[in-house]
Write a protein that holds these residues in place. Structure first.
Motif, mmCIF file in Angstrom:
data_model
loop_
_atom_site.group_PDB
_atom_site.id
_atom_site.type_symbol
_atom_site.label_atom_id
_atom_site.label_comp_id
_atom_site.label_asym_id
_atom_site.label_seq_id
_atom_site.Cartn_x
_atom_site.Cartn_y
_atom_site.Cartn_z
ATOM 1 N N LEU A 13 35.568 51.271 44.402
ATOM 2 C CA LEU A 13 34.462 52.155 44.055
ATOM 3 C C LEU A 13 33.250 51.603 44.780
ATOM 4 N N TYR A 14 32.553 52.455 45.537
ATOM 5 C CA TYR A 14 31.454 52.017 46.380
ATOM 6 C C TYR A 14 30.159 52.683 45.938
ATOM 7 N N LEU A 15 29.137 51.843 45.764
ATOM 8 C CA LEU A 15 27.862 52.276 45.213
ATOM 9 C C LEU A 15 26.730 51.573 45.952
ATOM 10 N N SER A 16 25.518 51.766 45.489
ATOM 11 C CA SER A 16 24.387 51.067 46.087
ATOM 12 C C SER A 16 24.457 49.576 45.732
ATOM 13 N N PRO A 17 23.925 48.719 46.591
ATOM 14 C CA PRO A 17 23.916 47.279 46.277
ATOM 15 C C PRO A 17 23.200 46.976 44.956
ATOM 16 N N GLY A 18 22.146 47.727 44.659
ATOM 17 C CA GLY A 18 21.414 47.507 43.414
ATOM 18 C C GLY A 18 22.242 47.773 42.172
ATOM 19 N N ALA A 19 23.139 48.745 42.245
ATOM 20 C CA ALA A 19 24.009 49.048 41.103
ATOM 21 C C ALA A 19 24.986 47.905 40.862
ATOM 22 N N ILE A 20 25.523 47.348 41.939
ATOM 23 C CA ILE A 20 26.460 46.228 41.810
ATOM 24 C C ILE A 20 25.744 45.026 41.201
ATOM 25 N N THR A 21 24.561 44.729 41.701
ATOM 26 C CA THR A 21 23.782 43.592 41.207
ATOM 27 C C THR A 21 23.403 43.777 39.738
ATOM 28 N N ALA A 22 22.937 44.971 39.395
ATOM 29 C CA ALA A 22 22.485 45.243 38.027
ATOM 30 C C ALA A 22 23.601 45.123 36.999
ATOM 31 N N HIS A 23 24.835 45.362 37.416
ATOM 32 C CA HIS A 23 25.956 45.342 36.478
ATOM 33 C C HIS A 23 26.965 44.232 36.786
ATOM 34 N N ALA A 24 26.497 43.184 37.451
ATOM 35 C CA ALA A 24 27.384 42.080 37.841
ATOM 36 C C ALA A 24 28.098 41.465 36.640
ATOM 37 N N GLU A 25 27.386 41.284 35.541
ATOM 38 C CA GLU A 25 28.011 40.681 34.353
ATOM 39 C C GLU A 25 29.107 41.579 33.783
ATOM 40 N N GLY A 26 28.849 42.877 33.709
ATOM 41 C CA GLY A 26 29.848 43.811 33.198
ATOM 42 C C GLY A 26 31.070 43.892 34.103
ATOM 43 N N ILE A 27 30.838 43.818 35.406
ATOM 44 C CA ILE A 27 31.936 43.838 36.374
ATOM 45 C C ILE A 27 32.809 42.603 36.182
ATOM 46 N N ALA A 28 32.169 41.442 36.077
ATOM 47 C CA ALA A 28 32.912 40.190 35.880
ATOM 48 C C ALA A 28 33.632 40.193 34.538
ATOM 49 N N ALA A 29 32.972 40.698 33.488
ATOM 50 C CA ALA A 29 33.585 40.731 32.158
ATOM 51 C C ALA A 29 34.833 41.620 32.137
ATOM 52 N N ALA A 30 34.861 42.629 33.003
ATOM 53 C CA ALA A 30 36.026 43.512 33.085
ATOM 54 C C ALA A 30 37.131 42.911 33.955
ATOM 55 N N GLY A 31 36.875 41.726 34.513
ATOM 56 C CA GLY A 31 37.881 41.059 35.337
ATOM 57 C C GLY A 31 38.032 41.674 36.719
ATOM 58 N N LEU A 32 36.948 42.254 37.236
ATOM 59 C CA LEU A 32 36.982 42.934 38.517
ATOM 60 C C LEU A 32 36.260 42.122 39.585
ATOM 61 N N LYS A 33 36.591 42.398 40.850
ATOM 62 C CA LYS A 33 35.962 41.720 41.976
ATOM 63 C C LYS A 33 34.944 42.658 42.607
ATOM 64 N N ALA A 34 33.794 42.100 42.974
ATOM 65 C CA ALA A 34 32.754 42.906 43.593
ATOM 66 C C ALA A 34 32.298 42.294 44.908
ATOM 67 N N VAL B 180 31.879 52.725 34.811
ATOM 68 C CA VAL B 180 31.783 53.694 35.907
ATOM 69 C C VAL B 180 30.522 54.527 35.738
ATOM 70 N N GLN B 181 30.295 54.987 34.522
ATOM 71 C CA GLN B 181 29.120 55.820 34.244
ATOM 72 C C GLN B 181 27.832 55.050 34.501
ATOM 73 N N ARG B 182 27.732 53.840 33.975
ATOM 74 C CA ARG B 182 26.516 53.039 34.170
ATOM 75 C C ARG B 182 26.282 52.722 35.642
ATOM 76 N N LEU B 183 27.347 52.386 36.356
ATOM 77 C CA LEU B 183 27.232 52.082 37.779
ATOM 78 C C LEU B 183 26.754 53.302 38.568
ATOM 79 N N ALA B 184 27.336 54.469 38.305
ATOM 80 C CA ALA B 184 26.959 55.682 39.033
ATOM 81 C C ALA B 184 25.510 56.066 38.760
ATOM 82 N N LEU B 185 25.085 55.981 37.513
ATOM 83 C CA LEU B 185 23.700 56.325 37.177
ATOM 84 C C LEU B 185 22.717 55.334 37.798
ATOM 85 N N THR B 186 23.072 54.061 37.809
ATOM 86 C CA THR B 186 22.209 53.060 38.429
ATOM 87 C C THR B 186 22.164 53.259 39.940
ATOM 88 N N SER B 187 23.296 53.579 40.552
ATOM 89 C CA SER B 187 23.334 53.833 41.983
ATOM 90 C C SER B 187 22.439 55.023 42.326
#
Length: 117
Positions: free
Chosen positions: A65-86, A104-111
């Motif tokens: 799933l590809y989004l803006s860099p800011g969305a990835i940064t803003a949700h880094a903790e949630g991504i890691a908590a889900a056991g995913l690689k970013a 997915v919803q939070r990432l898309a809205l932040t992006s």
């Protein structure tokens, strides 16, 4: 075969990823109802105005799933908590560990916000 739309892309993806991609597409469409479905950079995506807000892809062993860099940064903790690689602009995940729908919803809205929409 020429792939130029979401349906064709999902149909051509490895079989184990097709349901996952269809679900991700539906989640993004619900979250970004005013976005246009586009096919750019060899990936299906969601565009508002001139900006791609989110896109997705399937590979041999995982999806992304590809989004803006800011969305990835803003949700880094949630991504890691889900056991995913970013990476800077994307999250990769195997078929047995999809991105949780609320993430997915939070990432898309932040992006969307991050690209100025």
């Amino acid at each position: 075969m020429t792939i130029s739309d979401h349906d064709s892309y999902i149909a051509a993806a490895p079989e184990q990823f097709r349901p996952l991609l269809a679900t991700l597409r539906a989640q993004l469409a619900r979250t970004l109802p005013d976005a246009e479905e586009v096919f750019k950079y060899n990936m299906p995506g969601f565009q508002i105005g001139r900006s791609i807000v989110a896109s997705y892809a399937a590979f041999t062993r995982q999806c992304g799933l590809y989004l803006s860099p800011g969305a990835i940064t803003a949700h880094a903790e949630g991504i890691a908590a889900a056991g995913l690689k970013a990476t800077k602009t994307g999250i990769t995940f195997p078929a047995n560990n999809p991105i949780p729908e609320d993430l997915v919803q939070r990432l898309a809205l932040t992006s969307r916000k991050d690209v100025g929409l």
